[in-house]
Design an enzyme around this catalytic site. Structure first.
Site, PDB file in Angstrom:
ATOM      1  N   ASP A  60      13.377   3.577  15.647  1.00  0.00           N
ATOM      2  CA  ASP A  60      11.941   3.864  15.723  1.00  0.00           C
ATOM      3  C   ASP A  60      11.397   3.461  17.091  1.00  0.00           C
ATOM      4  OD1 ASP A  60       9.277   4.274  15.259  1.00  0.00           O
ATOM      5  OD2 ASP A  60       9.064   2.685  13.752  1.00  0.00           O
ATOM      6  N   ASP A  93      12.593   8.223  15.582  1.00  0.00           N
ATOM      7  CA  ASP A  93      12.086   9.334  16.405  1.00  0.00           C
ATOM      8  C   ASP A  93      12.970   9.506  17.640  1.00  0.00           C
ATOM      9  OD1 ASP A  93      11.270   7.236  18.128  1.00  0.00           O
ATOM     10  OD2 ASP A  93       9.448   7.000  16.934  1.00  0.00           O
ATOM     11  N   ASP A 150       6.040   3.352  13.824  1.00  0.00           N
ATOM     12  CA  ASP A 150       5.381   3.907  12.626  1.00  0.00           C
ATOM     13  C   ASP A 150       6.313   3.880  11.407  1.00  0.00           C
ATOM     14  OD1 ASP A 150       7.178   5.895  13.194  1.00  0.00           O
ATOM     15  OD2 ASP A 150       5.724   7.540  13.231  1.00  0.00           O
ATOM     16  N   GLU A 161      27.993  24.355   8.123  1.00  0.00           N
ATOM     17  CA  GLU A 161      28.047  23.712   6.812  1.00  0.00           C
ATOM     18  C   GLU A 161      28.409  24.797   5.805  1.00  0.00           C
ATOM     19  OE1 GLU A 161      25.370  21.212   3.586  1.00  0.00           O
ATOM     20  OE2 GLU A 161      24.536  22.935   4.598  1.00  0.00           O
ATOM     21  N   ASP A 204      23.136  25.011   9.098  1.00  0.00           N
ATOM     22  CA  ASP A 204      22.859  24.628   7.716  1.00  0.00           C
ATOM     23  C   ASP A 204      23.190  25.780   6.753  1.00  0.00           C
ATOM     24  OD1 ASP A 204      21.456  22.527   6.093  1.00  0.00           O
ATOM     25  OD2 ASP A 204      20.108  24.189   5.654  1.00  0.00           O
ATOM     26  N   ASN A 238       8.121   4.170  18.145  1.00  0.00           N
ATOM     27  CA  ASN A 238       6.667   3.965  18.220  1.00  0.00           C
ATOM     28  C   ASN A 238       6.092   3.092  17.113  1.00  0.00           C
ATOM     29  OD1 ASN A 238       6.792   5.634  16.040  1.00  0.00           O
ATOM     30  ND2 ASN A 238       5.509   7.270  16.866  1.00  0.00           N
TER      31      ASN A 238
HETATM   32  C1  GLC Z   1      21.964  21.240   3.714  1.00  0.00           C
HETATM   33  C2  GLC Z   1      21.465  19.947   4.311  1.00  0.00           C
HETATM   34  C3  GLC Z   1      20.582  19.289   3.292  1.00  0.00           C
HETATM   35  C4  GLC Z   1      19.433  20.199   2.994  1.00  0.00           C
HETATM   36  C5  GLC Z   1      19.906  21.573   2.544  1.00  0.00           C
HETATM   37  C6  GLC Z   1      18.799  22.578   2.558  1.00  0.00           C
HETATM   38  O1  GLC Z   1      22.777  21.031   2.606  1.00  0.00           O
HETATM   39  O2  GLC Z   1      22.521  19.147   4.726  1.00  0.00           O
HETATM   40  O3  GLC Z   1      20.125  18.034   3.743  1.00  0.00           O
HETATM   41  O4  GLC Z   1      18.620  19.633   2.003  1.00  0.00           O
HETATM   42  O5  GLC Z   1      20.901  22.073   3.386  1.00  0.00           O
HETATM   43  O6  GLC Z   1      18.444  22.913   3.860  1.00  0.00           O
END
Ligand code: GLC
Length: 493
Positions: free
Chosen positions: A8, A16, A12, A236, A181, A10
């Site tokens: 972190d 970041d 909060d 992924e 993703d 800042n």
């Molecule tokens: C992937 C990401 C996960 C996210 C999902 C939807 O599995 O690793 O964190 O919630 O996609 O985007």
């Protein structure tokens, strides 16, 4: 890296980009080659950033584009590459595209009756359909994840072009690649057939495997390849079958790397791991794909918690960093962190993944280096001693184990790119040899999955490069080796 929980800057209570930039030396000392940053884009945070509302801006919670540029420059100055997260399957429902009636056909919508979803697909993160009725359009829209994450329709060429623009935006800024993703989700059968009964109510995101996805990935690859330098696409591919995963390497023209999750879901057991490794070796070799290895990430219970002890976590580090392929270390693995215990009233993630997203403890002070207040999630247990500053001063710590393993790996052609071959070992022990292409560099790895000492035969004389229980250990062995540790050995004359 999960920027929200790394550091972190800042005060909060939320990590970041400025905080991350200040802590880059930790990564450099550890010996990482590249970092993948989970999303830091503008987002209503229904899925903590995986619901993107503006792909080309930084959410104010994380900083500004200038902060990103400074981070990228500082990382590059340390020889660390930076990958950003590309989320092509869906956007936030607050994204201007979703709110624009002229772009309704950028999303997967279907007419129908408001009480009957178009098919039986299930969403992730809960027991509900992957469809939500939209009063404004009088249609259903698809969301493989939360209702706040509508799925884009990649069959619409405007969507693909817009996503290519997003890629160009970050590539032009100098990023070294993308973690993509749910990349296996983007191509969908327009007939939207029901998932078969044997899928048994699993989220459709874990089974979508449509051939239409491959040309989309090929064109992403061509775009990345059109840039100078090395730009990498890591997908992924959340299909829990390695044979299906390797199809996404294409003919060397799709993903450079794909996550292979079955090993992550494999119990800490020598025989089961040997089968996973042999499977991964065979499947990747069949397509000429380079494997990846991952034990923990921001979506799963940390392996230290799953395996149940630091001894296992240390042995797992030796395994992870000596297999053939690219290992991914999740922030905090190098500290042996366990999941935090998150009380019910502090659980914030709709998928219940809070424990593995706990903040990184930087030191033993009361705030653990998270200034001015309470971080967004509680720290993992034991942060008074299990923190970066304390482990740095202890040469025997798991942090130093990771450093040594990465240093040896960097200097060893056998470990970087050599072949993998299982060796004879007693029950409960996994032993293998890595050998460089020219045969000049040979390493033996012995991972004892249990606590009892075992004896492993050795062919010739070997010296210790790294021992899990005591990374400072040295010594030589001839004929056999006994112990209950994980070891990395090299041929020693
Ligand atoms: C992937 C990401 C996960 C996210 C999902 C939807 O599995 O690793 O964190 O919630 O996609 O985007």
């Amino acid at each position: 890296m999960y920027p929200r929980s790394f550091a972190d800057g800042n005060g909060d209570g939320v990590g970041d980009l400025i905080g991350l930039r200040r802590r880059l030396d930790h990564l450099a000392e550890l010996g990482v080659d590249a970092v993948w940053l989970s999303p830091f884009y503008r987002s209503p945070m229904a899925d903590f950033g995986y619901d993107v509302a503006d792909h080309t801006d930084v959410d104010p919670l994380f900083g500004t584009l200038d902060d990103f540029d400074a981070l990228l420059a500082d990382a590059h100055a340390r020889g660390i590459r930076v990958l950003v997260d590309l989320v092509p399957n869906h956007t936030s429902d607050q994204h201007p595209w979703f709110r624009d009636p002229a772009k309704r056909d950028w999303y997967i919508r279907r007419d129908g009756a408001p009480d009957t979803p178009p098919n039986n697909w299930r969403a992730a993160f809960g027991d509900y359909p992957a469809w939500t009725w939209d009063e404004a359009s009088g249609q259903w829209y698809l969301h493989l994840f939360l209702p706040q994450q509508p799925d884009l329709d990649w069959a619409n060429p405007e969507v693909e072009a817009a996503m290519h623009d997003v890629m160009r935006f970050w590539l032009d800024r100098g990023v070294d690649g993308f973690r993509i993703d749910v990349v296996h989700g983007i191509g969908k059968d327009p007939a939207l057939p029901d998932d078969p009964p044997e899928v048994g109510g699993l989220p459709h995101a874990t089974v979508n495997d449509d051939p239409r996805t491959h040309p989309f990935i090929r064109r992403m690859r061509a775009l990345a390849d059109s840039y100078d330098g090395d730009r990498v696409l890591v997908g992924e591919v959340y299909l829990l079958d390695t044979r299906k995963v390797v199809a996404y390497y294409g003919d060397g023209d799709e993903l450079h790397l794909a996550f292979n999750f079955p090993p992550l879901y494999t119990a800490w057991d020598a025989g089961k791991w040997r089968r996973q490794i042999e499977r991964a070796e065979a499947e990747h070799n069949a397509v000429g794909g380079w494997p990846t290895w991952v034990l923990s990430n921001h979506d799963n219970v940390r392996h230290c918690t799953r395996y149940g002890s630091e001894a296992c976590a240390r042995a797992a580090a030796v395994l992870l960093l000596t297999l053939r392929g690219t290992p991914f270390v999740y922030q905090g693995d190098e500290l042996g962190l366990e999941d935090a215990e998150v009380p019910a009233d502090r659980v914030v993630d709709p998928g219940g993944r809070d424990g593995c997203r706990a903040p990184i403890p930087w030191d033993g002070s009361a705030d653990h280096g998270w200034p001015d207040g309470e971080p967004w999630l509680p720290f993992p247990a034991g942060a008074d001693t299990r923190n970066v500053a304390t482990l740095r001063t202890d040469e025997g710590s798991i942090l130093h184990l990771y450093r040594r393993l990465l240093a040896v790996r960097r200097g060893s052609p056998a470990l970087r790119t050599g072949t993998w071959r299982a060796l004879d070992a007693p029950d409960g022990v996994l032993a293998y040899e890595r050998r460089s292409q020219d045969g000049a560099d040979r390493r033996v790895v012995i991972v004892n999955f249990g606590d009892a000492a075992a004896t492993v035969p050795l062919d010739g004389r070997w010296r210790i490069d790294v021992e899990a229980a005591d990374p400072t250990a040295t010594g030589a062995y001839e004929g056999s080796i006994s112990g209950s540790n994980a070891l990395l050995l090299s041929t020693g004359e």
